[in-house]
Design a protein around this motif. Structure first.
Motif, PDB file in Angstrom:
ATOM      1  N   PRO A  31     158.844  61.109  41.503  1.00 26.87           N
ATOM      2  CA  PRO A  31     157.755  60.281  40.991  1.00 26.87           C
ATOM      3  C   PRO A  31     156.582  61.127  40.529  1.00 26.87           C
ATOM      4  CG  PRO A  31     157.685  60.313  43.359  1.00 26.87           C
ATOM      5  CD  PRO A  31     158.934  61.062  42.964  1.00 26.87           C
ATOM      6  N   TYR A  32     155.704  60.515  39.802  1.00 28.62           N
ATOM      7  CA  TYR A  32     154.473  61.194  39.412  1.00 28.62           C
ATOM      8  C   TYR A  32     153.435  61.049  40.522  1.00 28.62           C
ATOM      9  CZ  TYR A  32     151.007  63.058  36.194  1.00 28.62           C
ATOM     10  OH  TYR A  32     150.085  63.855  35.594  1.00 28.62           O
ATOM     11  N   TYR A  33     153.265  59.822  41.011  1.00 27.57           N
ATOM     12  CA  TYR A  33     152.355  59.546  42.105  1.00 27.57           C
ATOM     13  C   TYR A  33     153.075  58.777  43.208  1.00 27.57           C
ATOM     14  CZ  TYR A  33     148.270  60.233  38.998  1.00 27.57           C
ATOM     15  OH  TYR A  33     147.327  60.734  38.141  1.00 27.57           O
ATOM     16  N   MET A  34     152.593  58.952  44.418  1.00 29.15           N
ATOM     17  CA  MET A  34     152.824  57.986  45.483  1.00 29.15           C
ATOM     18  C   MET A  34     151.456  57.540  45.976  1.00 29.15           C
ATOM     19  SD  MET A  34     156.137  59.053  47.710  1.00 29.15           S
ATOM     20  CE  MET A  34     156.287  57.393  48.376  1.00 29.15           C
ATOM     21  N   GLY A  35     151.353  56.273  46.268  1.00 30.42           N
ATOM     22  CA  GLY A  35     150.059  55.743  46.644  1.00 30.42           C
ATOM     23  C   GLY A  35     150.134  54.797  47.829  1.00 30.42           C
ATOM     24  N   TRP A  36     148.970  54.567  48.416  1.00 29.63           N
ATOM     25  CA  TRP A  36     148.797  53.566  49.477  1.00 29.63           C
ATOM     26  C   TRP A  36     147.806  52.515  48.977  1.00 29.63           C
ATOM     27  CZ3 TRP A  36     151.741  53.236  53.706  1.00 29.63           C
ATOM     28  CH2 TRP A  36     152.404  54.382  54.155  1.00 29.63           C
ATOM     29  N   PHE A  37     148.161  51.269  49.222  1.00 26.27           N
ATOM     30  CA  PHE A  37     147.298  50.137  48.943  1.00 26.27           C
ATOM     31  C   PHE A  37     147.227  49.281  50.187  1.00 26.27           C
ATOM     32  CE2 PHE A  37     146.637  50.253  44.307  1.00 26.27           C
ATOM     33  CZ  PHE A  37     147.507  51.268  43.968  1.00 26.27           C
ATOM     34  N   LEU A  79     156.059  59.916  52.567  1.00 28.63           N
ATOM     35  CA  LEU A  79     154.618  59.891  52.361  1.00 28.63           C
ATOM     36  C   LEU A  79     153.951  59.470  53.660  1.00 28.63           C
ATOM     37  CD1 LEU A  79     152.269  59.815  50.144  1.00 28.63           C
ATOM     38  CD2 LEU A  79     152.691  57.347  50.102  1.00 28.63           C
ATOM     39  N   TYR A  80     152.777  60.036  53.924  1.00 27.33           N
ATOM     40  CA  TYR A  80     152.046  59.718  55.148  1.00 27.33           C
ATOM     41  C   TYR A  80     150.624  59.284  54.813  1.00 27.33           C
ATOM     42  CZ  TYR A  80     155.837  62.477  57.148  1.00 27.33           C
ATOM     43  OH  TYR A  80     157.067  62.965  57.482  1.00 27.33           O
ATOM     44  N   LEU A  81     150.059  58.500  55.709  1.00 35.77           N
ATOM     45  CA  LEU A  81     148.642  58.152  55.643  1.00 35.77           C
ATOM     46  C   LEU A  81     148.075  58.291  57.051  1.00 35.77           C
ATOM     47  CD1 LEU A  81     146.252  57.114  53.940  1.00 35.77           C
ATOM     48  CD2 LEU A  81     146.868  54.801  54.676  1.00 35.77           C
ATOM     49  N   TYR A  95     150.592  48.979  52.093  1.00 43.59           N
ATOM     50  CA  TYR A  95     151.786  49.151  51.281  1.00 43.59           C
ATOM     51  C   TYR A  95     151.821  50.551  50.685  1.00 43.59           C
ATOM     52  CZ  TYR A  95     151.905  44.014  51.188  1.00 43.59           C
ATOM     53  OH  TYR A  95     151.941  42.685  51.522  1.00 43.59           O
ATOM     54  N   CYS A  96     153.004  51.143  50.643  1.00 51.25           N
ATOM     55  CA  CYS A  96     153.153  52.350  49.847  1.00 51.25           C
ATOM     56  C   CYS A  96     153.817  51.971  48.522  1.00 51.25           C
ATOM     57  CB  CYS A  96     153.933  53.438  50.569  1.00 51.25           C
ATOM     58  SG  CYS A  96     155.679  53.098  50.802  1.00 51.25           S
ATOM     59  N   ALA A  97     153.597  52.794  47.525  1.00 49.72           N
ATOM     60  CA  ALA A  97     154.083  52.504  46.184  1.00 49.72           C
ATOM     61  C   ALA A  97     154.363  53.797  45.446  1.00 49.72           C
ATOM     62  CB  ALA A  97     153.063  51.670  45.416  1.00 49.72           C
ATOM     63  N   VAL A  98     155.207  53.678  44.435  1.00 45.12           N
ATOM     64  CA  VAL A  98     155.632  54.825  43.640  1.00 45.12           C
ATOM     65  C   VAL A  98     155.397  54.531  42.163  1.00 45.12           C
ATOM     66  CG1 VAL A  98     157.685  56.023  42.800  1.00 45.12           C
ATOM     67  CG2 VAL A  98     157.364  55.699  45.234  1.00 45.12           C
ATOM     68  N   ARG A  99     154.871  55.544  41.473  1.00 49.31           N
ATOM     69  CA  ARG A  99     154.672  55.427  40.028  1.00 49.31           C
ATOM     70  C   ARG A  99     155.375  56.591  39.360  1.00 49.31           C
ATOM     71  NH1 ARG A  99     151.708  53.685  35.701  1.00 49.31           N
ATOM     72  NH2 ARG A  99     150.990  55.280  34.263  1.00 49.31           N
ATOM     73  N   TYR A 100     156.129  56.301  38.308  1.00 46.23           N
ATOM     74  CA  TYR A 100     156.861  57.362  37.622  1.00 46.23           C
ATOM     75  C   TYR A 100     156.147  57.890  36.392  1.00 46.23           C
ATOM     76  CZ  TYR A 100     160.945  57.443  40.554  1.00 46.23           C
ATOM     77  OH  TYR A 100     161.786  57.641  41.620  1.00 46.23           O
ATOM     78  N   GLY A 101     155.110  57.232  35.939  1.00 44.89           N
ATOM     79  CA  GLY A 101     154.400  57.706  34.765  1.00 44.89           C
ATOM     80  C   GLY A 101     153.068  58.314  35.125  1.00 44.89           C
ATOM     81  N   ALA A 102     152.482  59.032  34.173  1.00 46.22           N
ATOM     82  CA  ALA A 102     151.156  59.612  34.369  1.00 46.22           C
ATOM     83  C   ALA A 102     150.104  58.503  34.247  1.00 46.22           C
ATOM     84  CB  ALA A 102     150.910  60.706  33.347  1.00 46.22           C
ATOM     85  N   GLY A 103     148.862  58.868  34.348  1.00 47.80           N
ATOM     86  CA  GLY A 103     147.770  57.910  34.286  1.00 47.80           C
ATOM     87  C   GLY A 103     146.866  58.100  35.482  1.00 47.80           C
ATOM     88  N   SER A 104     145.955  57.160  35.702  1.00 49.45           N
ATOM     89  CA  SER A 104     145.009  57.342  36.795  1.00 49.45           C
ATOM     90  C   SER A 104     145.632  57.090  38.161  1.00 49.45           C
ATOM     91  CB  SER A 104     143.812  56.417  36.593  1.00 49.45           C
ATOM     92  OG  SER A 104     144.193  55.066  36.803  1.00 49.45           O
ATOM     93  N   GLY A 105     146.534  56.135  38.225  1.00 48.17           N
ATOM     94  CA  GLY A 105     147.168  55.835  39.506  1.00 48.17           C
ATOM     95  C   GLY A 105     146.288  55.077  40.464  1.00 48.17           C
TER      96      GLY A 105
END
Length: 124
Positions: A31-37, A79-81, A95-105
């Motif tokens: 992925p490009y990013y992994m995030g937490w929401f 991924l950890y938080l 929630y964790c999430a995955v993004r495959y494209g670039a951008g701000s995230g």
């Protein structure tokens, strides 16, 4: 397809700590990013933080900056938080999430795959 499974939520007193984990499996995981929401009833999903999968670039919401830390283990696709100095207002489903494209995230709509969420409750 990518499957994401969060764990580590629970009940903690204000000032305490928790560490959330998010294990990823499925398609070739680059992925490009992994995030937490996080989300509370009646509100939109809120950005907590995100990390580049390659590199060390991180970003955090102002509300958690200095208290939460995102990290990852690429070998384990995890991924950890780390959440310290928790406050009652941190109570939410995370929630964790995955993004495959670039951008701000920063926006939930930017992410391609989501976990099922884990409840974090901080008592006062």
């Amino acid at each position: 397809q990518v499957q994401l499974v969060e764990s580590g939520g629970g009940l903690v007193q204000a000032g305490g700590s928790l560490r959330l984990s998010c294990a990823a499996s499925g398609r070739t995981f680059r992925p490009y990013y992994m995030g937490w929401f996080r989300q509370t009833p009646g509100k939109d999903r809120e950005f907590v933080g995100r990390i580049r999968w390659n590199g060390d670039s991180t970003a955090y919401a102002d509300s958690v900056k200095g208290r939460f830390t995102i990290s990852r283990d690429n070998a384990k696709n995890t991924l950890y938080l780390q959440m310290n100095s928790l406050k009652p207002e941190d109570t939410a489903v995370y929630y964790c999430a995955v993004r495959y494209g670039a951008g701000s995230g920063y926006a939930a709509r930017d992410y391609d795959y989501w976990g099922q969420g884990t409840q974090v409750t901080v008592s006062s």
